[in-house]
Design an enzyme around this catalytic site. Structure first.
Site, PDB file in Angstrom:
ATOM      1  N   GLU A 145     -20.777  12.033   8.270  1.00  0.00           N
ATOM      2  CA  GLU A 145     -20.543  10.891   9.170  1.00  0.00           C
ATOM      3  C   GLU A 145     -20.989   9.520   9.313  1.00  0.00           C
ATOM      4  O   GLU A 145     -21.375   8.745   9.782  1.00  0.00           O
ATOM      5  CB  GLU A 145     -20.451  11.215  10.918  1.00  0.00           C
ATOM      6  CG  GLU A 145     -21.859  11.643  11.138  1.00  0.00           C
ATOM      7  CD  GLU A 145     -22.515  12.304  11.527  1.00  0.00           C
ATOM      8  OE1 GLU A 145     -22.085  13.863  10.363  1.00  0.00           O
ATOM      9  OE2 GLU A 145     -23.270  13.733  11.573  1.00  0.00           O
ATOM     10  N   HIS A 188     -13.149  16.021  11.878  1.00  0.00           N
ATOM     11  CA  HIS A 188     -15.013  16.519  12.807  1.00  0.00           C
ATOM     12  C   HIS A 188     -15.817  14.936  12.678  1.00  0.00           C
ATOM     13  O   HIS A 188     -16.299  14.354  13.241  1.00  0.00           O
ATOM     14  CB  HIS A 188     -15.658  17.263  12.044  1.00  0.00           C
ATOM     15  CG  HIS A 188     -16.938  17.615  12.371  1.00  0.00           C
ATOM     16  ND1 HIS A 188     -17.537  18.656  13.558  1.00  0.00           N
ATOM     17  CD2 HIS A 188     -17.518  17.155  11.946  1.00  0.00           C
ATOM     18  CE1 HIS A 188     -18.605  18.337  13.651  1.00  0.00           C
ATOM     19  NE2 HIS A 188     -18.687  17.739  13.074  1.00  0.00           N
ATOM     20  N   GLU A 189     -15.660  14.460  11.236  1.00  0.00           N
ATOM     21  CA  GLU A 189     -16.438  13.612  10.763  1.00  0.00           C
ATOM     22  C   GLU A 189     -16.081  12.277  12.016  1.00  0.00           C
ATOM     23  O   GLU A 189     -16.680  10.995  12.399  1.00  0.00           O
ATOM     24  CB  GLU A 189     -16.829  12.772   9.586  1.00  0.00           C
ATOM     25  CG  GLU A 189     -16.587  14.101   8.395  1.00  0.00           C
ATOM     26  CD  GLU A 189     -18.303  14.986   9.036  1.00  0.00           C
ATOM     27  OE1 GLU A 189     -19.189  14.342   9.885  1.00  0.00           O
ATOM     28  OE2 GLU A 189     -18.437  16.132   9.001  1.00  0.00           O
ATOM     29  N   GLU A 240     -23.023  18.083  17.351  1.00  0.00           N
ATOM     30  CA  GLU A 240     -21.708  18.324  17.187  1.00  0.00           C
ATOM     31  C   GLU A 240     -21.433  19.570  17.733  1.00  0.00           C
ATOM     32  O   GLU A 240     -20.475  19.789  17.473  1.00  0.00           O
ATOM     33  CB  GLU A 240     -22.972  19.692  16.042  1.00  0.00           C
ATOM     34  CG  GLU A 240     -24.075  18.675  15.025  1.00  0.00           C
ATOM     35  CD  GLU A 240     -23.231  18.009  13.906  1.00  0.00           C
ATOM     36  OE1 GLU A 240     -21.851  17.782  13.506  1.00  0.00           O
ATOM     37  OE2 GLU A 240     -23.480  17.332  12.956  1.00  0.00           O
ATOM     38  N   ASP A 299     -33.799  20.634   8.922  1.00  0.00           N
ATOM     39  CA  ASP A 299     -32.825  21.267   7.913  1.00  0.00           C
ATOM     40  C   ASP A 299     -32.653  22.733   8.488  1.00  0.00           C
ATOM     41  O   ASP A 299     -30.513  23.017   8.102  1.00  0.00           O
ATOM     42  CB  ASP A 299     -32.618  21.295   6.824  1.00  0.00           C
ATOM     43  CG  ASP A 299     -32.744  19.188   5.946  1.00  0.00           C
ATOM     44  OD1 ASP A 299     -32.224  18.287   6.915  1.00  0.00           O
ATOM     45  OD2 ASP A 299     -32.710  19.204   4.831  1.00  0.00           O
ATOM     46  N   TYR A 331     -22.885  24.514  17.121  1.00  0.00           N
ATOM     47  CA  TYR A 331     -21.676  23.242  17.134  1.00  0.00           C
ATOM     48  C   TYR A 331     -20.763  24.528  17.730  1.00  0.00           C
ATOM     49  O   TYR A 331     -19.628  23.807  18.618  1.00  0.00           O
ATOM     50  CB  TYR A 331     -21.246  23.932  15.412  1.00  0.00           C
ATOM     51  CG  TYR A 331     -21.247  22.643  14.954  1.00  0.00           C
ATOM     52  CD1 TYR A 331     -22.605  23.260  13.775  1.00  0.00           C
ATOM     53  CD2 TYR A 331     -20.604  22.113  14.220  1.00  0.00           C
ATOM     54  CE1 TYR A 331     -23.254  22.328  13.353  1.00  0.00           C
ATOM     55  CE2 TYR A 331     -21.596  21.137  13.164  1.00  0.00           C
ATOM     56  CZ  TYR A 331     -22.616  21.154  12.356  1.00  0.00           C
ATOM     57  OH  TYR A 331     -23.162  20.667  10.934  1.00  0.00           O
TER      58      TYR A 331
HETATM   59  N1  BES Z   1     -23.423  15.222   9.952  1.00  0.00           N
HETATM   60  C1  BES Z   1     -22.653  16.786   9.760  1.00  0.00           C
HETATM   61  C2  BES Z   1     -23.598  17.568   8.610  1.00  0.00           C
HETATM   62  C3  BES Z   1     -25.462  17.530   8.746  1.00  0.00           C
HETATM   63  C4  BES Z   1     -26.305  18.624   9.977  1.00  0.00           C
HETATM   64  C5  BES Z   1     -26.068  16.842   7.802  1.00  0.00           C
HETATM   65  C6  BES Z   1     -26.926  18.690  10.040  1.00  0.00           C
HETATM   66  C7  BES Z   1     -27.728  17.431   8.059  1.00  0.00           C
HETATM   67  C8  BES Z   1     -28.150  17.898   9.626  1.00  0.00           C
HETATM   68  C9  BES Z   1     -21.939  17.195   9.625  1.00  0.00           C
HETATM   69  O1  BES Z   1     -20.675  16.027  10.746  1.00  0.00           O
HETATM   70  C10 BES Z   1     -20.517  18.199   9.946  1.00  0.00           C
HETATM   71  O2  BES Z   1     -21.672  18.979  10.857  1.00  0.00           O
HETATM   72  N2  BES Z   1     -20.301  19.362   8.662  1.00  0.00           N
HETATM   73  C11 BES Z   1     -19.404  20.273   8.694  1.00  0.00           C
HETATM   74  C12 BES Z   1     -18.365  19.549   9.703  1.00  0.00           C
HETATM   75  C13 BES Z   1     -17.651  21.226   9.830  1.00  0.00           C
HETATM   76  C14 BES Z   1     -17.992  21.825  11.391  1.00  0.00           C
HETATM   77  C15 BES Z   1     -16.123  20.605   9.825  1.00  0.00           C
HETATM   78  C16 BES Z   1     -19.823  20.705   7.273  1.00  0.00           C
HETATM   79  O3  BES Z   1     -20.514  20.030   6.777  1.00  0.00           O
HETATM   80  O4  BES Z   1     -20.155  21.758   7.221  1.00  0.00           O
HETATM   81 ZN    ZN Z   2     -20.754  16.817  12.412  1.00  0.00          ZN
END
Ligand code: BES
Ligand code: ZN
Length: 631
Positions: free
Chosen positions: A298, A322-323, A345, A400, A408
């Protein structure tokens, strides 16, 4: 740093009093960021100016970062910044009259996860200045954990190299020396110098009409946390999607991207109707090469996306919803530390489902709710109880690794539970007021809880008490009151899987053509674990799952292929593992191979051949799944 010092003192007193080590006695402080060295109790950066040259040959960024910092503690004489693998050559303190004084600097002890604190001693004259300008000259390492430098052959066009950043969670420090904690918000400006034919974009005011000059200027006037600093440079072009929306991609992917993401402008407009004004100016998308490790990220004004969303039927655009929703939950109101990640999230997953409902329909939103609930149930089987709370204790390890679906999907269900309890109108009003109250701020779970308590739990008709909420926030598993999502179409697909497996219906009677891709995913997920290989072959012969162009159908299918050890499809499985680099798609397939009792060596072998094309984040998660040390 200050509070860390006090805690150490506290521990030292205990040690001397008890005559033995007492590490557990140091109380956990939920407001503290355990993943940053920065002394944010003494100085905070308010504005950052970057001047960087992008050198593809050396795979490095080179230049300067200038911090405008505000002093909080008048006795402070040092500034501590986060870094990882940065070569810092010079640090100066800049004076209002344009002159400058060199500052002493040294690195503290390196931590494998957190990197190295950079400790800058201020020249004596500055020890009382309320505001401070600190200029650091530095070069990044080719191993910067935030930056991926892709050679031309790993791009769609195959002719130009491409680089991109992924700063979340704590990787910004590997491309900029800064206070790398979501607790601090900064505005920024940047000058980025690139090879002349390439375009640079950032999480800032990208101008769709900018001339390709090789020198690009950016401003980011809204204050953001460091994990939202982002850059990408490559042979990328822009196409509009609507008035305030558009997409950047390599020319080879631009047309497909315009088709796939055609609903983005409407998403933006509907989101404003639901959540309140969009406060960031434009909203654009950037489609990256396959190695981008996430579905989406995002980055403000410019979400980064995996090309695996280009299914050709807009079936995977929930990731865009989502983003986009993060523009409120996360970017506007930000988790104070990574332990509060569910505030980003979980809230975003809930908003995403609300958006999917208005842009498409309730059936589709419910299909997506059920799929994510199913993933949560699988997750709850493997995540240790103490990490199943929405806001667990998180003071060690690598943020990470603190991902998965708990914050989520459990977060989404928690908010759905509140919506159900208070009614949609009341809850929507609460959500908008929450974004308004905490806009451009960083908050802890406890601050959220107090606000919720004051504005919702206290209303007369409320049937939800603080203890109910605390169960969601601090206890493992799911409360009995969990609102289990349902979908008639997914139920039908699941029933069809059972009936076919029991030989009650013929394969020709399975109406997959009339199903959504989500129903197909659910059908595949619902196949029994003891299916014989000739029956798997029958399915593949009729539906050609092994050749699917839909990355989520492929994910579900190849997990089954690996679990059932259906070797006839190992060739397309390996092809799948080489086509995609998004961790969500490929890590579970590797894990299923590793766990099926006979293919661990094969999985390791496939990984050895494929890993050079993966992002370090994906590489690390696969290495863990295969029981390999990632170094
Ligand atoms: N911000 C996250 C990705 C992220 C989370 C990067 C934690 C590093 C650490 C992003 O918004 C996300 O949640 N992406 C998901 C999308 C999905 C849940 C719709 C993905 O990449 O799967
Ligand atoms: Zn996210």
């Amino acid at each position: 740093m200050q509070s860390r010092f006090h805690l150490l003192m506290f521990a030292a007193i205990l040690v001397s009093a008890c005559g033995e080590e007492a590490p557990e006695m140091v109380p956990y402080d939920p407001a503290r960021d355990y993943f940053s060295f920065a002394n944010t109790g003494q100085f905070v950066t308010e504005h950052l100016a970057l001047d960087l040259t992008v050198d593809f040959d050396k795979q490095e960024l080179r230049g300067s970062a200038t911090h405008r910092m505000r002093r909080i503690d008048s006795a402070a004489t040092e500034v501590v910044l986060d870094t990882r693998d940065l070569d810092v050559t010079n640090v100066r303190v800049l004076l209002a009259d344009g002159s400058a004084a060199a500052a002493d600097f040294r690195f503290g002890e390196t931590d494998a996860v957190e990197g190295s604190p950079l400790i800058v001693g201020l020249p004596e004259d500055f020890n009382s200045a309320a505001e401070l300008k600190l200029e650091l000259n530095y070069t990044t390492s080719p191993d910067s954990t935030a930056l991926q430098w892709l050679p031309a052959d790993l791009t769609a066009g195959g002719e130009h190299p491409l680089m991109f950043s992924q700063s979340q969670a704590i990787h910004a420090r590997s491309w900029v020396p800064l206070q790398d904690t979501p607790a601090v918000r900064i505005t920024y400006e940047a000058t980025i110098r690139t090879p002349p034919q390439l375009l640079a974009v950032m999480s800032a005011n990208n101008d769709p009409l900018t001339a390709r000059s090789g020198e690009y200027r950016f401003e980011m006037p809204q204050p953001i946390p460091s994990y939202l600093l982002a850059i990408a440079v490559g042979n990328i072009f822009f196409a509009p999607l609507g008035e305030e929306t558009g997409v950047y991609a390599e020319p080879e992917l631009l047309e497909a991207s315009v088709f796939e993401f055609a609903d983005t402008q409407e998403m933006l407009e509907q989101a404003e109707g639901l959540f309140g004004p969009y406060q960031w100016g434009r909203y654009d998308l950037l489609v990256l090469p396959p190695s981008f490790p996430y579905g989406g990220m995002e980055n403000p004004r410019l979400s980064f996306l995996t090309p695996s969303l280009l299914a050709g039927d807009r079936s995977l655009v929930a990731v865009v919803a989502h983003e986009l929703a993060h523009s409120w939950s996360g970017n506007l109101v930000t988790n104070a530390t990574w332990r509060d990640q569910w505030l980003n999230e979980g809230m975003t997953s809930y908003l995403e489902s609300r958006l999917m409902e208005v842009i498409y329909d309730t059936d589709r939103a419910n299909e997506e709710r059920v799929l994510s609930y199913q993933e949560l149930l699988l997750n709850l089987e493997v995540v240790p109880a103490e990490m199943q709370a929405l806001a667990p204790r998180l003071d060690s390890g690598d943020p990470d690794d603190f991902q998965g679906t708990i914050h989520y999907s459990k977060g989404q269900l928690f908010l759905q539970y509140l919506e159900d309890a208070f009614g949609r109108d009341e809850f929507d009003a609460f959500i908008s007021s929450y974004f308004d109250a905490f806009a451009f701020q960083t908050i802890t779970t406890e601050r959220f809880l107090d606000y919720l308590d004051e504005y919702l739990l206290q209303i007369e008709s409320s049937k939800v008490g603080r203890a109910d909420v605390e169960q969601w926030l601090y206890e493992p598993g799911l409360p009995e009151t969990v609102p289990v999502p349902t979908s008639a179409t997914l139920d039908a697909a699941q029933a069809m899987a059972a009936a076919w497996a029991d030989k009650k219906v013929d394969v020709a009677e399975i109406p997959i053509d009339s199903w959504s891709p989500h129903a197909t995913v659910h059908f595949i997920n619902s196949l029994p674990a003891n299916l014989s290989l000739d029956r798997v072959a029958e399915l593949d012969a009729v539906f050609a799952f092994s050749n699917t162009q839909n990355a989520e159908i492929g994910r579900a299918w190849f997990i089954q292929v690996a679990e059932l050890r259906y070797e006839a499809a190992y060739e397309p499985l390996i092809e799948y593992l080489n086509r995609y680099g998004r961790g969500r798609l490929i890590t579970p397939v590797y894990a299923a191979l590793a766990q099926n009792g006979s293919d661990l060596d094969r999985a390791r072998d496939v990984f050895e051949r494929a890993r050079a094309a993966y992002h370090p984040i994906t590489e690390a998660s696969i290495a863990r799944a295969l029981g390999l040390d990632n170094d």
